[in-house]
Design a protein around this motif. Sequence first.
Motif, short mmCIF file in Angstrom:
data_model
loop_
_atom_site.label_atom_id
_atom_site.label_comp_id
_atom_site.label_asym_id
_atom_site.label_seq_id
_atom_site.Cartn_x
_atom_site.Cartn_y
_atom_site.Cartn_z
N ASP A 265 4.77 -54.29 23.92
CA ASP A 265 4.79 -55.48 23.07
C ASP A 265 4.24 -55.11 21.68
O ASP A 265 3.80 -53.97 21.46
N LYS A 266 4.27 -56.04 20.77
CA LYS A 266 3.84 -55.77 19.38
C LYS A 266 2.38 -55.33 19.29
O LYS A 266 2.00 -54.58 18.42
N GLN A 267 1.55 -55.81 20.23
CA GLN A 267 0.13 -55.45 20.22
C GLN A 267 -0.12 -54.10 20.89
O GLN A 267 -1.23 -53.58 20.83
N GLY A 268 0.89 -53.53 21.55
CA GLY A 268 0.73 -52.25 22.23
C GLY A 268 -0.09 -52.36 23.51
O GLY A 268 -0.68 -51.38 23.94
N ILE A 269 -0.07 -53.54 24.12
CA ILE A 269 -0.89 -53.76 25.32
C ILE A 269 -0.07 -53.64 26.60
O ILE A 269 -0.49 -52.97 27.54
N ILE A 270 1.08 -54.28 26.63
CA ILE A 270 1.89 -54.31 27.84
C ILE A 270 3.21 -53.57 27.62
O ILE A 270 3.93 -53.86 26.66
N ALA A 271 3.51 -52.63 28.50
CA ALA A 271 4.78 -51.90 28.42
C ALA A 271 5.73 -52.45 29.47
O ALA A 271 5.33 -52.73 30.60
N SER A 272 6.98 -52.58 29.10
CA SER A 272 8.03 -53.05 30.00
C SER A 272 9.13 -52.01 30.07
O SER A 272 9.39 -51.31 29.08
N PRO A 273 9.79 -51.89 31.22
CA PRO A 273 10.89 -50.92 31.34
C PRO A 273 11.93 -51.13 30.24
O PRO A 273 12.25 -52.27 29.90
#
Length: 71
Positions: free
Chosen positions: A14-22
């Motif tokens: 995400d834009k904050q670099g917190i959650i990665a998604s496939p």
Amino acid sequence: MDLGTKTLGLAISDKQGIIASPYKLIKYNNIEDAVNEVLEIIEKEKVDNLVLGLPKYEQFTWLCKWKKFKF
């Protein structure tokens, strides 16, 4: 990035670099094809940073295998 011998798994955060998604699974026969596809994705998605994940128990093995890839 999750590099295997025949596939490369990609995720994007995400834009904050917190959650990665496939994002995408790249199947390749030679590493150059995978690298070219990743470069296109980097440009398209305006990627700033890359992270290459290695399984903890295989880090040394992967580092040895990595030497066979030439860019």
